[in-house]
Design a protein around this motif. Structure first.
Motif, PDB file in Angstrom:
ATOM      1  N   VAL A   1       0.839  -1.206   0.000  1.00  0.00           N
ATOM      2  CA  VAL A   1       0.000   0.000   0.000  1.00  0.00           C
ATOM      3  C   VAL A   1       0.870   1.251   0.000  1.00  0.00           C
ATOM      4  CG1 VAL A   1      -1.663   1.348   1.339  1.00  0.00           C
ATOM      5  CG2 VAL A   1      -1.965  -1.121   1.113  1.00  0.00           C
ATOM      6  N   HIS A   2       1.878   1.273   0.871  1.00  0.00           N
ATOM      7  CA  HIS A   2       2.782   2.420   0.937  1.00  0.00           C
ATOM      8  C   HIS A   2       3.481   2.633  -0.404  1.00  0.00           C
ATOM      9  CE1 HIS A   2       7.053   3.711   1.347  1.00  0.00           C
ATOM     10  NE2 HIS A   2       6.472   4.766   1.894  1.00  0.00           N
ATOM     11  N   ALA A   3       3.975   1.561  -0.998  1.00  0.00           N
ATOM     12  CA  ALA A   3       4.718   1.677  -2.254  1.00  0.00           C
ATOM     13  C   ALA A   3       3.849   2.255  -3.364  1.00  0.00           C
ATOM     14  CB  ALA A   3       5.257   0.307  -2.661  1.00  0.00           C
ATOM     15  N   LEU A   4       2.608   1.815  -3.445  1.00  0.00           N
ATOM     16  CA  LEU A   4       1.718   2.315  -4.499  1.00  0.00           C
ATOM     17  C   LEU A   4       1.375   3.782  -4.295  1.00  0.00           C
ATOM     18  CD1 LEU A   4      -0.698  -0.740  -4.870  1.00  0.00           C
ATOM     19  CD2 LEU A   4       1.065   0.005  -6.475  1.00  0.00           C
ATOM     20  N   VAL A   5       1.076   4.163  -3.047  1.00  0.00           N
ATOM     21  CA  VAL A   5       0.724   5.561  -2.761  1.00  0.00           C
ATOM     22  C   VAL A   5       1.896   6.487  -3.058  1.00  0.00           C
ATOM     23  CG1 VAL A   5       0.131   7.195  -0.922  1.00  0.00           C
ATOM     24  CG2 VAL A   5      -1.045   4.999  -1.060  1.00  0.00           C
ATOM     25  N   VAL A   6       3.053   6.165  -2.485  1.00  0.00           N
ATOM     26  CA  VAL A   6       4.228   7.025  -2.631  1.00  0.00           C
ATOM     27  C   VAL A   6       4.791   6.976  -4.054  1.00  0.00           C
ATOM     28  CG1 VAL A   6       6.607   7.334  -1.875  1.00  0.00           C
ATOM     29  CG2 VAL A   6       4.819   6.929  -0.194  1.00  0.00           C
ATOM     30  N   GLY A   7       4.825   5.790  -4.649  1.00  0.00           N
ATOM     31  CA  GLY A   7       5.378   5.664  -5.987  1.00  0.00           C
ATOM     32  C   GLY A   7       4.580   6.424  -7.030  1.00  0.00           C
ATOM     33  N   LEU A   8       3.257   6.331  -6.970  1.00  0.00           N
ATOM     34  CA  LEU A   8       2.417   7.048  -7.933  1.00  0.00           C
ATOM     35  C   LEU A   8       2.464   8.555  -7.700  1.00  0.00           C
ATOM     36  CD1 LEU A   8      -0.661   4.630  -8.050  1.00  0.00           C
ATOM     37  CD2 LEU A   8       1.158   4.899  -9.744  1.00  0.00           C
ATOM     38  N   PHE A   9       2.506   8.953  -6.427  1.00  0.00           N
ATOM     39  CA  PHE A   9       2.636  10.377  -6.101  1.00  0.00           C
ATOM     40  C   PHE A   9       3.969  10.907  -6.624  1.00  0.00           C
ATOM     41  CE2 PHE A   9       2.194  13.625  -2.377  1.00  0.00           C
ATOM     42  CZ  PHE A   9       1.896  14.616  -3.297  1.00  0.00           C
ATOM     43  N   CYS A  10       4.993  10.090  -6.528  1.00  0.00           N
ATOM     44  CA  CYS A  10       6.323  10.453  -7.016  1.00  0.00           C
ATOM     45  C   CYS A  10       6.299  10.705  -8.523  1.00  0.00           C
ATOM     46  CB  CYS A  10       7.311   9.337  -6.684  1.00  0.00           C
ATOM     47  SG  CYS A  10       8.898   9.463  -7.502  1.00  0.00           S
TER      48      CYS A  10
ATOM     49  N   VAL B   1       7.591  12.720   1.131  1.00  0.00           N
ATOM     50  CA  VAL B   1       8.677  12.256   1.994  1.00  0.00           C
ATOM     51  C   VAL B   1       8.173  12.030   3.421  1.00  0.00           C
ATOM     52  CG1 VAL B   1      10.833  12.969   3.093  1.00  0.00           C
ATOM     53  CG2 VAL B   1      10.553  13.244   0.635  1.00  0.00           C
ATOM     54  N   ALA B   2       7.286  12.890   3.889  1.00  0.00           N
ATOM     55  CA  ALA B   2       6.742  12.735   5.238  1.00  0.00           C
ATOM     56  C   ALA B   2       5.947  11.434   5.360  1.00  0.00           C
ATOM     57  CB  ALA B   2       5.852  13.929   5.589  1.00  0.00           C
ATOM     58  N   ILE B   3       5.188  11.095   4.315  1.00  0.00           N
ATOM     59  CA  ILE B   3       4.462   9.820   4.318  1.00  0.00           C
ATOM     60  C   ILE B   3       5.441   8.658   4.422  1.00  0.00           C
ATOM     61  CG2 ILE B   3       3.013   8.277   2.926  1.00  0.00           C
ATOM     62  CD1 ILE B   3       1.741  10.789   1.707  1.00  0.00           C
ATOM     63  N   THR B   4       6.522   8.745   3.655  1.00  0.00           N
ATOM     64  CA  THR B   4       7.531   7.687   3.676  1.00  0.00           C
ATOM     65  C   THR B   4       8.236   7.592   5.023  1.00  0.00           C
ATOM     66  OG1 THR B   4       7.922   7.739   1.294  1.00  0.00           O
ATOM     67  CG2 THR B   4       9.727   6.949   2.658  1.00  0.00           C
ATOM     68  N   CYS B   5       8.563   8.730   5.624  1.00  0.00           N
ATOM     69  CA  CYS B   5       9.237   8.708   6.921  1.00  0.00           C
ATOM     70  C   CYS B   5       8.340   8.066   7.984  1.00  0.00           C
ATOM     71  CB  CYS B   5       9.606  10.132   7.344  1.00  0.00           C
ATOM     72  SG  CYS B   5      11.007  10.814   6.424  1.00  0.00           S
ATOM     73  N   GLY B   6       7.049   8.352   7.938  1.00  0.00           N
ATOM     74  CA  GLY B   6       6.133   7.702   8.867  1.00  0.00           C
ATOM     75  C   GLY B   6       6.111   6.207   8.672  1.00  0.00           C
TER      76      GLY B   6
ATOM     77  N   SER C   1      11.922   4.225  -6.660  1.00  0.00           N
ATOM     78  CA  SER C   1      12.287   2.836  -6.365  1.00  0.00           C
ATOM     79  C   SER C   1      11.149   2.063  -5.698  1.00  0.00           C
ATOM     80  CB  SER C   1      13.519   2.806  -5.459  1.00  0.00           C
ATOM     81  OG  SER C   1      13.239   3.400  -4.201  1.00  0.00           O
ATOM     82  N   GLU C   2      10.213   2.762  -5.062  1.00  0.00           N
ATOM     83  CA  GLU C   2       9.110   2.081  -4.394  1.00  0.00           C
ATOM     84  C   GLU C   2       8.240   1.286  -5.357  1.00  0.00           C
ATOM     85  OE1 GLU C   2       8.633   1.645  -1.282  1.00  0.00           O
ATOM     86  OE2 GLU C   2      10.350   2.868  -0.735  1.00  0.00           O
ATOM     87  N   LEU C   3       8.260   1.641  -6.635  1.00  0.00           N
ATOM     88  CA  LEU C   3       7.397   0.971  -7.601  1.00  0.00           C
ATOM     89  C   LEU C   3       7.759  -0.502  -7.797  1.00  0.00           C
ATOM     90  CD1 LEU C   3       7.130   3.824 -10.266  1.00  0.00           C
ATOM     91  CD2 LEU C   3       5.370   3.079  -8.653  1.00  0.00           C
TER      92      LEU C   3
END
Length: 270
Positions: free
Chosen positions: A54-63, A89-94, A145-147
Motif C-alpha cells: 500500500v505504501h509503495a503504491l501511494v508514494v510511488g504514484l505520487f512520485c 517524503v513525510a508519508i515515507t518517513c512515517g 524505487s518504491e514501484l
C-alpha cells in the motif's frame, strides 16, 4: 520541520500501524482462505507486506505525478519549491518509522540488518528534506524505487500460498519484478548520478553546506550499494526460475525451497 510535515509523519505512522493490525487481517481473510492457515510468524510478515505494498503504491504514484507535473522542482532540483515532495517524503518517513518498530518487535523472525541500514540511511537523508526543504528533485527521484516493492511482496505471497514456481502467475510476476526492479533502482543510477555531478561546483551546491552535502552523497551511495546487491539476488533468482533450476536439491524426499531471489525472508525493499 513545519507542523504540517510533523502531522503527516505522525499520521502516516498511525495509519500504517492500523493497516497492519486491523485492516490487513480482515481484508486478507476475505481475499484468500490460505491466510488463515499460515503460522503466526508468517501472519505478521503477511500483514507487514500488505502494508508495504500500500505504501509503495501511494508514494510511488505520487512520485511520478511530481516528476511529470511539478515544473518548479524539476527546473531547480536543489532549491525548488519542495511542498509536494515534503508531503510525499513525510508519508515515507512515517512508514519507515513504523517498519523499524515492527522489525524491532519481531527481530527473531523478520529482522535483517540490510533493511535497518536502508531505513536509517533514508531517514537520515529525508530529514534534511523535511527540515530544510533542500534537494526536492533528488528526494523525489529516489522514491521511484518504491514501484518495485509490490512485485517483490507478491512473489512472497505466492510462495506462502504454495503456488508452484512453474505457475504462470509466479513466472510472470517474477519476470516483472526483475524488470521493474532493474528499471527503477539500477537503470536510473547513471541518470541520477549525472544530475548529482552536474550540481558540483555550483552556487546551489555550496549553499547546502557540508553537513547536507555529506548526508546526501553518503546516503545515496549506501542505498545504491544495497540496491545493487538486491538486484544481483533478484536476477539470479529470476534466471533460476526461467531455466527451471531449483535453488536446492530435494532432501529426504521433500523439496526444500528457498526464496526465488535468494533474499532473506524479510523483503521490505522500500
Amino acid at each position: 520541520m513545519e507542523t504540517r510535515e510533523l502531522t503527516v509523519v505522525a499520521g502516516s505512522f498511525v495509519t500504517f500501524q492500523l493497516l497492519f493490525s486491523v485492516v490487513s487481517p480482515r481484508l486478507s481473510t476475505v481475499i484468500t482462505p490460505g491466510y488463515g492457515r499460515l503460522p503466526s510468524t508468517k501472519l505478521t510478515e503477511w500483514n507487514s507486506r500488505l502494508v508495504s505494498t500500500v505504501h509503495a503504491l501511494v508514494v510511488g504514484l505520487f512520485c511520478l505525478y511530481i516528476l511529470w507535473f511539478d515544473d518548479v522542482v524539476n527546473a531547480d532540483p536543489v532549491w525548488g519549491d519542495p511542498s509536494l515532495v515534503k508531503l510525499n517524503v513525510a508519508i515515507t518517513c512515517g512508514y519507515l518509522l513504523y517498519d523499524l518498530v515492527l522489525l524491532a518487535c519481531n527481530w527473531s523472525t523478520m529482522g535483517d540488518s540490510f533493511f535497518v541500514c536502508h531505513h536509517l540511511a533514508a531517514l537520515y537523508a529525508y530529514g534534511y528534506v523535511l527540515t530544510r526543504g533542500v534537494l526536492p528533485y533528488f528526494a523525489n527521484f529516489r522514491l521511484i524505487s518504491e514501484l518495485s516493492t509490490p512485485f517483490v511482496n507478491q512473489r512472497w505471497f505466492f510462495e506462502m500460498l504454495k503456488y508452484p514456481r512453474s505457475h504462470r502467475l509466479v513466472v510472470v510476476n517474477g519476470v516483472a519484478m526483475a524488470v521493474v526492479f532493474f528499471l527503477v533502482r539500477t537503470a536510473v543510477m547513471p541518470s541520477y548520478w549525472g544530475s548529482v555531478f552536474a550540481t558540483f561546483g555550483t552556487e546551489d551546491f555550496a549553499r547546502l553546506g557540508l553537513a547536507a552535502q555529506v548526508a546526501w552523497i553518503t546516503s545515496c551511495i549506501a542505498l545504491d550499494i544495497l540496491n545493487t546487491i538486491w538486484m544481483y539476488k533478484i536476477a539470479r533468482g529470476c534466471y533460476k526460475v526461467l531455466t527451471g533450476r531449483s535453488g536446492r536439491k530435494p532432501k529426504d524426499g521433500a523439496e526444500k525451497e528457498a526464496p526465488a531471489d535468494g533474499k532473506p525472508v524479510n523483503n521490505h525493499t522500500d
